[in-house]
Structures are given as C-alpha cells and as structure tokens.
Design a protein around this motif. Sequence first.
Motif, short mmCIF file in Angstrom:
data_model
loop_
_atom_site.label_atom_id
_atom_site.label_comp_id
_atom_site.label_asym_id
_atom_site.label_seq_id
_atom_site.Cartn_x
_atom_site.Cartn_y
_atom_site.Cartn_z
N ASP A 120 -25.22 -34.57 -12.49
CA ASP A 120 -25.54 -33.73 -13.74
C ASP A 120 -26.83 -34.11 -14.40
O ASP A 120 -27.28 -35.23 -14.22
N MET A 179 -19.10 -28.09 -14.64
CA MET A 179 -18.23 -29.18 -15.44
C MET A 179 -17.97 -30.17 -14.85
O MET A 179 -17.85 -31.40 -15.35
N GLU A 180 -17.22 -29.88 -13.65
CA GLU A 180 -16.93 -30.67 -12.79
C GLU A 180 -17.91 -32.03 -12.55
O GLU A 180 -17.62 -32.99 -12.51
N GLN A 210 -17.58 -23.64 -13.99
CA GLN A 210 -16.68 -24.60 -13.48
C GLN A 210 -16.92 -25.69 -12.63
O GLN A 210 -16.72 -27.01 -12.89
N SER A 256 -18.55 -34.05 -15.40
CA SER A 256 -17.30 -35.09 -15.76
C SER A 256 -17.44 -36.28 -14.96
O SER A 256 -16.86 -37.27 -15.41
#
Length: 261
Positions: free
Chosen positions: A242, A222-223, A219, A226
Amino acid sequence: MAKKKAEATVEEKLRALYDLQLIDSRIDEIRNVRGELPLEVEDLEDEVAGMNKRMEKLNADLGAIEDLIKDKKNLIEEAKGLIKKYTSQQDNVRNNREYNSLSKEIEFQELEIQLAEKHIKEFKAQIEQKNEVIDETKTRLNERQDHLKHKQGELDEILAETEKEEDSLIKESGKFEKQIEDRLINAYKRIRTNVKNGLAVVPVERGASGGSFFTIPPQIQMEIASRKKIITDEHSGRILVDPTLAKEEQEKMQKLFDSIK
C-alpha cells in the motif's frame, strides 16, 4: 531451553521485501549510469589487443622479407665471386671443352644474379606494400587507443563516484535477503527477472499497480492496505504494497542511502 524466535508478520515481510526492492533498484540505477561503458571499454580493449597482434605479425613478416633480401644479396656476391674465379680460370685452359664448360658456369651464375635481382625487386615491392599496411594499421591503432583512453577515463570517473556506494548497497541487499524466508526471496528474484526495470515489489498508485494501467478492484486495495497477506498483481505478477507503507519505507531507506554515499 532457548525461546523460539517469533515468526515475522506479513507486514514485516512486506516491509523487508519493499526495502530490499528499494536497495536493488538503487543498485540498478547506479549500473544504468554506467550504461554500456564497461562493454564498450572491453570491446575496445579486445580491438586494440587484436590490432597490436596484427602489428606484431606485420613487423615479423617485414623482418622475414628483409632477411630474404639479405640472402639474395649474399647469393649475388657469391655468384660475382664465382664469375671472377671462372673468368680467371679461362685464361689458363688447355682446350675449348674446358673453356666452354667454364663459360657455361659463368652464364649460370649470371642467370642466378638476374633471378636474385628479380626476387629482390619483388621483395622490395612487398616491403612497400607491408609498410603501407603498417602505417594504416598504426594510424588506426593510435585512434582506437585514444578512444579507449577516453572511454576508460569516463568509466573510471563513474566508478570512482559510485563503486563505494554500490559495494555498500550490495552488502545491505545481502543482509536484507537473510531476513526474508527463502520462499519469498526466490519468488522476488523470479519476478524481478521477468518484469520490466526489475521491479518485483511495487506500491499501489492511483488505484493501479505501480507502473501499470490496470486498475485494482477496491476490495483488493483494501486487502493490500490491511497487510494481512501477500498479494500479487494478476497482470504483472508483482508483489503489491500500500502507498502508506511504501512512503514510510522510502523515507527510511533514503536515510540509509544518504549515509553510505
């Protein structure tokens, strides 16, 4: 009325921070190439300066002792002159009292000569010792000067290869810093000071913070991907980006590095 400049997005901030990290890491690499050489050269310069001062003092001591020997030799010559004078006067004395008085003066001058000769002998022994120390110090000094010359040559060679690049990178680092708000820059510098290798901004690698073995929950990954907010690693405190963003910025900054080498 001038239009207010739009505030940078989180993604733009992350890219700027990661670019700054790449520049600062490159500066760190350049400085690591030098390693301990600048400190070694500085220590050797101090050591050579200290030995030169010691040589100056030893030579000054030697000069002072030689002056003392000259003084004692002059005293001996004066005493010999007085003995000759008193001996000559003894031929013209009128009574024993005058003769004995002159004999005592002659005896005193002979003792003065003996004492002066004793001192000269001691001074010569001191000179011999000083010369031994001077020879040893001179040999040691020559060795340290040769070592300093060698180390300075190594340092000069590395500086010639890297100084221009480092200066250019420092300027670039300053430019990038100005593009980032103070709050983030202060956080970046604080993290950089507190973590290993000065890495304050790192990409996620194999599901973990770069250089760490602690897995980041999906999770959170993913943040990070984003790029909507700045996220730090709970274990190291590093700012996370990322892998895709990291790769894009690495390629961009490599072009910059190549252009200023």
